[in-house]
Design a protein around this motif. Structure first.
Motif, PDB file in Angstrom:
ATOM      1  N   GLN A 239      16.469  13.017  23.739  1.00  0.00           N
ATOM      2  CA  GLN A 239      16.241  12.028  22.693  1.00  0.00           C
ATOM      3  C   GLN A 239      15.448  10.835  23.212  1.00  0.00           C
ATOM      4  N   ASN A 240      15.766  10.396  24.435  1.00  0.00           N
ATOM      5  CA  ASN A 240      15.060   9.211  24.936  1.00  0.00           C
ATOM      6  C   ASN A 240      13.574   9.478  25.175  1.00  0.00           C
ATOM      7  N   HIS A 241      13.219  10.739  25.500  1.00  0.00           N
ATOM      8  CA  HIS A 241      11.804  11.082  25.647  1.00  0.00           C
ATOM      9  C   HIS A 241      11.091  10.932  24.303  1.00  0.00           C
ATOM     10  N   ALA A 242      11.715  11.425  23.245  1.00  0.00           N
ATOM     11  CA  ALA A 242      11.119  11.334  21.910  1.00  0.00           C
ATOM     12  C   ALA A 242      11.036   9.883  21.443  1.00  0.00           C
ATOM     13  N   GLU A 243      12.085   9.101  21.717  1.00  0.00           N
ATOM     14  CA  GLU A 243      12.080   7.687  21.345  1.00  0.00           C
ATOM     15  C   GLU A 243      10.938   6.954  22.051  1.00  0.00           C
ATOM     16  N   LEU A 244      10.757   7.253  23.333  1.00  0.00           N
ATOM     17  CA  LEU A 244       9.687   6.609  24.096  1.00  0.00           C
ATOM     18  C   LEU A 244       8.322   6.998  23.526  1.00  0.00           C
ATOM     19  N   ALA A 245       8.140   8.291  23.229  1.00  0.00           N
ATOM     20  CA  ALA A 245       6.861   8.752  22.687  1.00  0.00           C
ATOM     21  C   ALA A 245       6.557   8.079  21.348  1.00  0.00           C
ATOM     22  N   ARG A 246       7.542   7.971  20.495  1.00  0.00           N
ATOM     23  CA  ARG A 246       7.330   7.323  19.195  1.00  0.00           C
ATOM     24  C   ARG A 246       6.943   5.863  19.375  1.00  0.00           C
ATOM     25  N   ALA A 247       7.604   5.181  20.302  1.00  0.00           N
ATOM     26  CA  ALA A 247       7.301   3.770  20.541  1.00  0.00           C
ATOM     27  C   ALA A 247       5.900   3.602  21.126  1.00  0.00           C
ATOM     28  N   VAL A 248       5.520   4.499  22.036  1.00  0.00           N
ATOM     29  CA  VAL A 248       4.179   4.447  22.627  1.00  0.00           C
ATOM     30  C   VAL A 248       3.129   4.669  21.548  1.00  0.00           C
ATOM     31  N   GLY A 249       3.348   5.695  20.708  1.00  0.00           N
ATOM     32  CA  GLY A 249       2.401   5.986  19.644  1.00  0.00           C
ATOM     33  C   GLY A 249       2.298   4.860  18.632  1.00  0.00           C
ATOM     34  N   ALA A 250       3.419   4.236  18.311  1.00  0.00           N
ATOM     35  CA  ALA A 250       3.429   3.145  17.339  1.00  0.00           C
ATOM     36  C   ALA A 250       2.632   1.943  17.832  1.00  0.00           C
ATOM     37  N   MET A 251       2.510   1.816  19.145  1.00  0.00           N
ATOM     38  CA  MET A 251       1.766   0.700  19.726  1.00  0.00           C
ATOM     39  C   MET A 251       0.330   1.076  20.073  1.00  0.00           C
ATOM     40  N   GLY A 252      -0.117   2.216  19.568  1.00  0.00           N
ATOM     41  CA  GLY A 252      -1.525   2.575  19.707  1.00  0.00           C
ATOM     42  C   GLY A 252      -1.913   3.247  20.999  1.00  0.00           C
ATOM     43  N   LYS A 253      -0.953   3.750  21.762  1.00  0.00           N
ATOM     44  CA  LYS A 253      -1.248   4.429  23.021  1.00  0.00           C
ATOM     45  C   LYS A 253      -0.985   5.935  22.873  1.00  0.00           C
ATOM     46  N   ARG A 254      -1.682   6.715  23.680  1.00  0.00           N
ATOM     47  CA  ARG A 254      -1.487   8.163  23.661  1.00  0.00           C
ATOM     48  C   ARG A 254      -0.389   8.561  24.644  1.00  0.00           C
ATOM     49  N   PHE A 255       0.274   9.679  24.335  1.00  0.00           N
ATOM     50  CA  PHE A 255       1.324  10.185  25.227  1.00  0.00           C
ATOM     51  C   PHE A 255       1.227  11.704  25.286  1.00  0.00           C
ATOM     52  N   TYR A 256       1.671  12.257  26.421  1.00  0.00           N
ATOM     53  CA  TYR A 256       1.619  13.698  26.653  1.00  0.00           C
ATOM     54  C   TYR A 256       2.893  14.114  27.379  1.00  0.00           C
ATOM     55  N   PHE A 257       3.420  15.291  27.020  1.00  0.00           N
ATOM     56  CA  PHE A 257       4.646  15.790  27.635  1.00  0.00           C
ATOM     57  C   PHE A 257       4.308  16.852  28.682  1.00  0.00           C
ATOM     58  N   VAL A 258       4.820  16.664  29.876  1.00  0.00           N
ATOM     59  CA  VAL A 258       4.656  17.639  30.953  1.00  0.00           C
ATOM     60  C   VAL A 258       6.015  18.219  31.311  1.00  0.00           C
ATOM     61  N   ARG A 259       6.143  19.510  31.150  1.00  0.00           N
ATOM     62  CA  ARG A 259       7.369  20.221  31.557  1.00  0.00           C
ATOM     63  C   ARG A 259       7.127  20.740  32.973  1.00  0.00           C
ATOM     64  N   SER A 260       7.778  20.117  33.943  1.00  0.00           N
ATOM     65  CA  SER A 260       7.506  20.400  35.356  1.00  0.00           C
ATOM     66  C   SER A 260       8.382  21.539  35.900  1.00  0.00           C
ATOM     67  N   LYS A 261       8.080  21.938  37.126  1.00  0.00           N
ATOM     68  CA  LYS A 261       8.882  22.919  37.882  1.00  0.00           C
ATOM     69  C   LYS A 261       8.944  24.299  37.219  1.00  0.00           C
ATOM     70  N   VAL A 262       7.918  24.696  36.496  1.00  0.00           N
ATOM     71  CA  VAL A 262       7.967  26.002  35.833  1.00  0.00           C
ATOM     72  C   VAL A 262       7.944  27.149  36.840  1.00  0.00           C
ATOM     73  N   ASP A 263       7.465  26.897  38.051  1.00  0.00           N
ATOM     74  CA  ASP A 263       7.516  27.937  39.084  1.00  0.00           C
ATOM     75  C   ASP A 263       8.970  28.272  39.417  1.00  0.00           C
ATOM     76  N   GLN A 264       9.812  27.249  39.491  1.00  0.00           N
ATOM     77  CA  GLN A 264      11.231  27.489  39.733  1.00  0.00           C
ATOM     78  C   GLN A 264      11.883  28.227  38.569  1.00  0.00           C
ATOM     79  N   ASP A 265      11.478  27.884  37.351  1.00  0.00           N
ATOM     80  CA  ASP A 265      12.036  28.560  36.178  1.00  0.00           C
ATOM     81  C   ASP A 265      11.699  30.049  36.193  1.00  0.00           C
ATOM     82  N   LEU A 266      10.478  30.377  36.562  1.00  0.00           N
ATOM     83  CA  LEU A 266      10.072  31.780  36.617  1.00  0.00           C
ATOM     84  C   LEU A 266      10.859  32.537  37.681  1.00  0.00           C
ATOM     85  N   TRP A 267      11.021  31.908  38.825  1.00  0.00           N
ATOM     86  CA  TRP A 267      11.775  32.546  39.915  1.00  0.00           C
ATOM     87  C   TRP A 267      13.224  32.808  39.482  1.00  0.00           C
TER      88      TRP A 267
END
Length: 407
Positions: free
Chosen positions: A131-159
């Protein structure tokens, strides 16, 4: 008659001086605007999500480098910490404190972090977006800035997924499941079309890193787009080609500056060599062909540095020296001499400007051919670096990675 010829020479000299000064000023302004363009990237997320490791990967630094962002199991970033790009001083990546606290408030967090200084935000998560990630993204967007989500460590997930279901494992299916789950979580928190990228900081050439770079470049203005393409590591053939294309757009400015210098009375072509050497050195480093970059890549893929260096086959890639540059300039200058002689005969007042034209041709030829050859060198290095690694990864026998290196 002699007085008339003297007046003509003086007039020609005056015109040349004015033209040279005006052109020199304008060209230098164009180059200064490009080279001083700033790029401020904010990276945030919860503790342990891999923010610092991701920053180091973008900067082309090993975690042990003295200029790298510190990594650890606990939160290592108590306040916004800038990390300057090792080659481009105008580029900074900011490691922001984690967002995973019970009292987290997005608007207050952005005020404390100094929202206005950043060009865009990258929000990193290693397990699930909350939830806090979404709240942060909404606040960033509301203030005119762009945001992008990176899901890290996918190599570990595959393993981990392969270990759980070795006989039914399909990499593309697992990756799709992770992406769909991330999007679903963010949509559940009220974000309509979240941009999610699956990334491994230790294997940037795989997964969605190239798509992330392409998306960032598309959404930045011209100068910032150029700076971003130069600052991100070239880990794919596509990245190499895009970096080459961006650099090629500005070759004429460097060549024209060389032309201007040579148009000044009494200044020979070879005085341009220091400026051209600096440009060529920046090209070589941009493509990761310098000793540090080759060493870092060799360490990352567990191969001898000499094996990667052997793929650098271009003349200037192997020997970026004044003698080598002078030889190429001299060869290129021959192409313009015949046309220059004809022009001098017709316009005798502008001998120095004609000499500047020869210098432009030589400098443009040098930079253009060097850029092509450096890009080809970079392609060969990448193919050698990742060839065996890709064969091993084809079986997806990923060793477990200790979590403490992923802060």
């Amino acid at each position: 008659m002699e007085i008339q010829e003297m007046d003509l020479r003086e007039m020609g000299s005056m015109i040349q001086s004015r033209v040279v000064l005006e052109v020199s000023s304008q060209v230098q302004s164009l180059l200064d605007a490009l080279e001083t363009t700033t790029l401020e990237i904010a990276v945030t997320g919860e503790s342990g999500a891999g923010k610092s490791t991701f920053i180091n990967a973008l900067l082309g630094l090993n975690d042990g480098d003295p200029h790298a962002a510190p990594t650890g199991v606990t939160e290592t970033t108590p306040s916004p910490t800038p990390y300057q790009h090792p080659r481009l001083p105008s580029v900074q990546l900011w490691d922001l404190p984690g967002t995973g606290t019970p009292s987290f408030q997005a608007e207050r967090y952005l005020q404390q972090m100094g929202l206005e200084r950043y060009d865009f935000f990258i929000i990193v998560a290693s397990e699930r977006f909350r939830q806090n990630h979404a709240e942060l993204a909404r606040a960033v967007g509301a203030m005119g800035k762009r945001f992008y989500f990176v899901r890290s460590k996918v190599d570990q997930d595959l393993w981990a997924s392969q270990r759980r279901r070795p006989t039914h494992f399909q990499e593309l299916q697992v990756l799709r499941e992770i992406e769909v789950d991330c999007i679903r979580q963010l949509q559940k928190e009220g974000l309509d079309s979240p941009k999610v990228f699956l990334v491994s900081s230790f294997e940037l050439h795989r997964f969605d890193f190239q798509r992330l770079q392409d998306t960032l470049a598309e959404e930045l203005e011209d100068h910032k787009r150029h700076v971003l393409l130069l600052s991100f590591p070239s880990v794919t053939a596509v990245a190499v080609e895009k970096k080459k294309a961006s650099l090629r757009k500005h070759i004429w400015k460097k060549a024209l500056l060389a032309c201007v210098v040579s148009a000044l009375p009494g200044l020979p072509l070879h005085l341009n060599i220091p400026m051209l050497m600096n440009t060529l050195d920046s090209y070589r480093k941009s493509f990761g062909l310098d000793d540090y970059s080759l060493g870092a890549l060799a360490s990352a893929v567990s191969k001898p540095c000499c094996e990667l260096r052997s793929q650098v086959c271009s003349t200037l890639g192997k020997d970026l020296s004044e003698n080598a540059v002078q030889a190429i300039l001299s060869q290129a200058a021959l192409y313009g001499q015949m046309a220059a002689r004809l022009l001098k005969n017709k316009v005798p007042l502008f001998d120095n400007l004609v000499a500047g034209g020869i210098s432009f041709v030589a400098a443009y030829y040098l930079l253009h051919t060097a850029l092509d050859s450096f890009a080809q060198d970079a392609q060969r290095v990448l193919e050698r670096a990742y060839s065996l690694e890709d064969e091993v990864q084809g079986s997806l026998c990923y060793p477990p990675d200790p979590g403490f290196i992923y802060d």
